[in-house]
Motif scaffolding. Sequence first.
Motif, PDB file in Angstrom:
ATOM      1  N   ARG A  11       9.683  54.392 -80.873  1.00  0.00           N
ATOM      2  CA  ARG A  11       9.979  52.946 -81.326  1.00  0.00           C
ATOM      3  C   ARG A  11       8.451  52.448 -81.356  1.00  0.00           C
ATOM      4  O   ARG A  11       7.768  52.264 -80.607  1.00  0.00           O
ATOM      5  CB  ARG A  11      10.862  52.370 -80.293  1.00  0.00           C
ATOM      6  CG  ARG A  11      10.779  50.744 -80.485  1.00  0.00           C
ATOM      7  CD  ARG A  11      11.552  50.315 -81.793  1.00  0.00           C
ATOM      8  NE  ARG A  11      11.677  49.040 -81.896  1.00  0.00           N
ATOM      9  CZ  ARG A  11      11.901  48.161 -82.690  1.00  0.00           C
ATOM     10  NH1 ARG A  11      12.421  48.939 -83.755  1.00  0.00           N
ATOM     11  NH2 ARG A  11      11.954  47.075 -82.723  1.00  0.00           N
ATOM     12  N   ILE A  13       6.341  49.373 -81.876  1.00  0.00           N
ATOM     13  CA  ILE A  13       6.162  47.670 -81.522  1.00  0.00           C
ATOM     14  C   ILE A  13       5.170  47.251 -82.257  1.00  0.00           C
ATOM     15  O   ILE A  13       3.903  47.559 -82.011  1.00  0.00           O
ATOM     16  CB  ILE A  13       6.264  47.451 -80.002  1.00  0.00           C
ATOM     17  CG1 ILE A  13       7.306  48.186 -79.329  1.00  0.00           C
ATOM     18  CG2 ILE A  13       6.370  45.906 -79.925  1.00  0.00           C
ATOM     19  CD1 ILE A  13       7.484  47.755 -77.940  1.00  0.00           C
ATOM     20  N   GLU A  26      17.852  44.259 -84.388  1.00  0.00           N
ATOM     21  CA  GLU A  26      17.036  44.679 -82.907  1.00  0.00           C
ATOM     22  C   GLU A  26      18.109  43.919 -81.854  1.00  0.00           C
ATOM     23  O   GLU A  26      18.249  44.370 -80.959  1.00  0.00           O
ATOM     24  CB  GLU A  26      15.714  44.505 -83.061  1.00  0.00           C
ATOM     25  CG  GLU A  26      15.124  44.769 -81.508  1.00  0.00           C
ATOM     26  CD  GLU A  26      13.652  44.415 -81.572  1.00  0.00           C
ATOM     27  OE1 GLU A  26      12.656  45.180 -81.041  1.00  0.00           O
ATOM     28  OE2 GLU A  26      13.063  43.053 -81.811  1.00  0.00           O
ATOM     29  N   PHE A 116       9.518  40.182 -68.367  1.00  0.00           N
ATOM     30  CA  PHE A 116       9.007  40.417 -69.764  1.00  0.00           C
ATOM     31  C   PHE A 116       7.716  41.200 -69.714  1.00  0.00           C
ATOM     32  O   PHE A 116       7.443  41.895 -70.601  1.00  0.00           O
ATOM     33  CB  PHE A 116       8.696  39.039 -70.221  1.00  0.00           C
ATOM     34  CG  PHE A 116       9.924  38.187 -70.609  1.00  0.00           C
ATOM     35  CD1 PHE A 116      11.284  38.875 -71.078  1.00  0.00           C
ATOM     36  CD2 PHE A 116       9.851  36.747 -70.868  1.00  0.00           C
ATOM     37  CE1 PHE A 116      12.210  38.140 -71.295  1.00  0.00           C
ATOM     38  CE2 PHE A 116      10.890  35.941 -70.931  1.00  0.00           C
ATOM     39  CZ  PHE A 116      12.196  36.756 -71.320  1.00  0.00           C
ATOM     40  N   VAL A 119       8.563  45.548 -69.286  1.00  0.00           N
ATOM     41  CA  VAL A 119       9.566  46.405 -70.342  1.00  0.00           C
ATOM     42  C   VAL A 119       9.636  45.338 -71.569  1.00  0.00           C
ATOM     43  O   VAL A 119       9.781  44.152 -71.409  1.00  0.00           O
ATOM     44  CB  VAL A 119      10.899  46.684 -69.613  1.00  0.00           C
ATOM     45  CG1 VAL A 119      11.625  45.447 -69.408  1.00  0.00           C
ATOM     46  CG2 VAL A 119      11.632  47.796 -70.597  1.00  0.00           C
ATOM     47  N   TYR A 120       9.911  46.018 -72.738  1.00  0.00           N
ATOM     48  CA  TYR A 120       9.934  45.394 -73.992  1.00  0.00           C
ATOM     49  C   TYR A 120      11.590  45.328 -74.340  1.00  0.00           C
ATOM     50  O   TYR A 120      12.147  46.254 -74.148  1.00  0.00           O
ATOM     51  CB  TYR A 120       9.357  46.197 -75.201  1.00  0.00           C
ATOM     52  CG  TYR A 120       9.700  45.469 -76.518  1.00  0.00           C
ATOM     53  CD1 TYR A 120       8.961  44.281 -76.831  1.00  0.00           C
ATOM     54  CD2 TYR A 120      10.584  46.202 -77.266  1.00  0.00           C
ATOM     55  CE1 TYR A 120       9.476  43.669 -78.099  1.00  0.00           C
ATOM     56  CE2 TYR A 120      10.865  45.428 -78.663  1.00  0.00           C
ATOM     57  CZ  TYR A 120      10.311  44.241 -78.804  1.00  0.00           C
ATOM     58  OH  TYR A 120      10.533  43.555 -79.905  1.00  0.00           O
ATOM     59  N   PHE A 121      11.999  44.465 -74.730  1.00  0.00           N
ATOM     60  CA  PHE A 121      13.124  44.331 -75.390  1.00  0.00           C
ATOM     61  C   PHE A 121      13.221  42.826 -76.430  1.00  0.00           C
ATOM     62  O   PHE A 121      12.492  41.756 -75.807  1.00  0.00           O
ATOM     63  CB  PHE A 121      14.473  44.221 -74.131  1.00  0.00           C
ATOM     64  CG  PHE A 121      14.101  42.816 -73.398  1.00  0.00           C
ATOM     65  CD1 PHE A 121      14.650  41.761 -73.507  1.00  0.00           C
ATOM     66  CD2 PHE A 121      13.420  43.390 -72.060  1.00  0.00           C
ATOM     67  CE1 PHE A 121      14.475  40.751 -72.454  1.00  0.00           C
ATOM     68  CE2 PHE A 121      13.239  42.272 -71.113  1.00  0.00           C
ATOM     69  CZ  PHE A 121      13.752  40.945 -71.168  1.00  0.00           C
ATOM     70  N   ARG A 123      13.163  39.301 -76.841  1.00  0.00           N
ATOM     71  CA  ARG A 123      13.029  38.112 -76.038  1.00  0.00           C
ATOM     72  C   ARG A 123      14.252  37.021 -76.150  1.00  0.00           C
ATOM     73  O   ARG A 123      14.660  36.441 -75.265  1.00  0.00           O
ATOM     74  CB  ARG A 123      11.954  37.381 -75.992  1.00  0.00           C
ATOM     75  CG  ARG A 123      10.470  38.125 -76.073  1.00  0.00           C
ATOM     76  CD  ARG A 123      10.467  39.135 -74.862  1.00  0.00           C
ATOM     77  NE  ARG A 123       9.359  39.760 -74.528  1.00  0.00           N
ATOM     78  CZ  ARG A 123       9.078  40.960 -73.892  1.00  0.00           C
ATOM     79  NH1 ARG A 123      10.355  41.611 -73.387  1.00  0.00           N
ATOM     80  NH2 ARG A 123       7.743  41.502 -73.545  1.00  0.00           N
ATOM     81  N   GLU A 277       6.566  33.383 -78.801  1.00  0.00           N
ATOM     82  CA  GLU A 277       6.753  34.545 -77.974  1.00  0.00           C
ATOM     83  C   GLU A 277       5.924  35.851 -78.110  1.00  0.00           C
ATOM     84  O   GLU A 277       5.944  36.708 -77.026  1.00  0.00           O
ATOM     85  CB  GLU A 277       8.369  34.963 -78.184  1.00  0.00           C
ATOM     86  CG  GLU A 277       8.268  35.923 -79.747  1.00  0.00           C
ATOM     87  CD  GLU A 277       9.531  36.711 -79.924  1.00  0.00           C
ATOM     88  OE1 GLU A 277      10.213  37.042 -78.758  1.00  0.00           O
ATOM     89  OE2 GLU A 277      10.108  36.911 -80.842  1.00  0.00           O
ATOM     90  N   LYS A 278       5.058  35.876 -79.160  1.00  0.00           N
ATOM     91  CA  LYS A 278       4.311  36.886 -79.382  1.00  0.00           C
ATOM     92  C   LYS A 278       3.110  36.902 -78.455  1.00  0.00           C
ATOM     93  O   LYS A 278       2.439  38.198 -77.896  1.00  0.00           O
ATOM     94  CB  LYS A 278       3.581  36.978 -80.876  1.00  0.00           C
ATOM     95  CG  LYS A 278       4.683  36.988 -81.877  1.00  0.00           C
ATOM     96  CD  LYS A 278       4.006  37.185 -83.161  1.00  0.00           C
ATOM     97  CE  LYS A 278       3.338  35.619 -83.419  1.00  0.00           C
ATOM     98  NZ  LYS A 278       4.393  34.776 -83.924  1.00  0.00           N
TER      99      LYS A 278
END
Length: 284
Positions: A11, A13, A26, A116, A119-121, A123, A277-278
Amino acid sequence: MDGPGSAYPTRVIEPRSGWLDLDLRELWAARDLVALFVRRNVLAQYKQTALGPLWFVLQPLLTTLVFTVVFGQVARLPTDGLPQVLFYLCGVVAWRFFADGLTSVSSCLRANANLFGKVYFPRLAVPLAVVLTGAVTFAVQFAIFLALLGWFLWAGAPAAPNLWALLTPVLLALMAALALGLGLLVAALTVRYRDLGFVVGFGVQLLLFASPVIYPLSLVPEAYRALALANPMAAILEALRYGFLGQGLAPGPALAVAGAACLGVLLLGLAVFSRVEKNFMDTV
């Protein structure tokens, strides 16, 4: 290692650009995670409390009791001829869904900053789970209202449910959109301006008195009626009461304007949230 033949595909990102760059696919793929967040939120609400889930029932009933005594008996505000308990409980249940959603979403970035950072998911899964948690609470508390409504109807109370009650899912969606949009907007702004978070609770309390929760819209003078309806929650609350109690502002142009306003606020909140959020982990 991950690779073409691996059971766990790689994956990648990548940074996003734009004001409304949302990957809904996503987010849909993370629906199990959203459900897990909802379960966590529901269980955590009254964990380690003496009465536990009983608070789901007690909170709206106690608030309704206070409103009935203070505004119904002492201040003697009219309720359009409806039983005071039904009038206030209908408004309280709907208002709590909106207000709790707005307050919780507005603090979700700071409250989950540690998660946050590990781990990535998507947001957006966290604020979405907050609103869905509120929908679960709303369902339980609205069932209490319906039970009381049935009892009052059996006792001959002057309430007249009608087919406009079928509009309830739409009204719920509008309140969710408004709470999510405003909450995301505040959450994004509080990343830079922490003091904004302190005024949210005060602002929600002011908005309560600007909404027909403790009084009917008919109490507002005609000259100020349009100003009162500038608040989208006014038309939504009145439409909800009209559907289940037969009194209030019937769904019409005012509700259509409120729906457009809710959608606009949601899009604005999503746009600002997507922009922030970035890199919010650098400033939160």
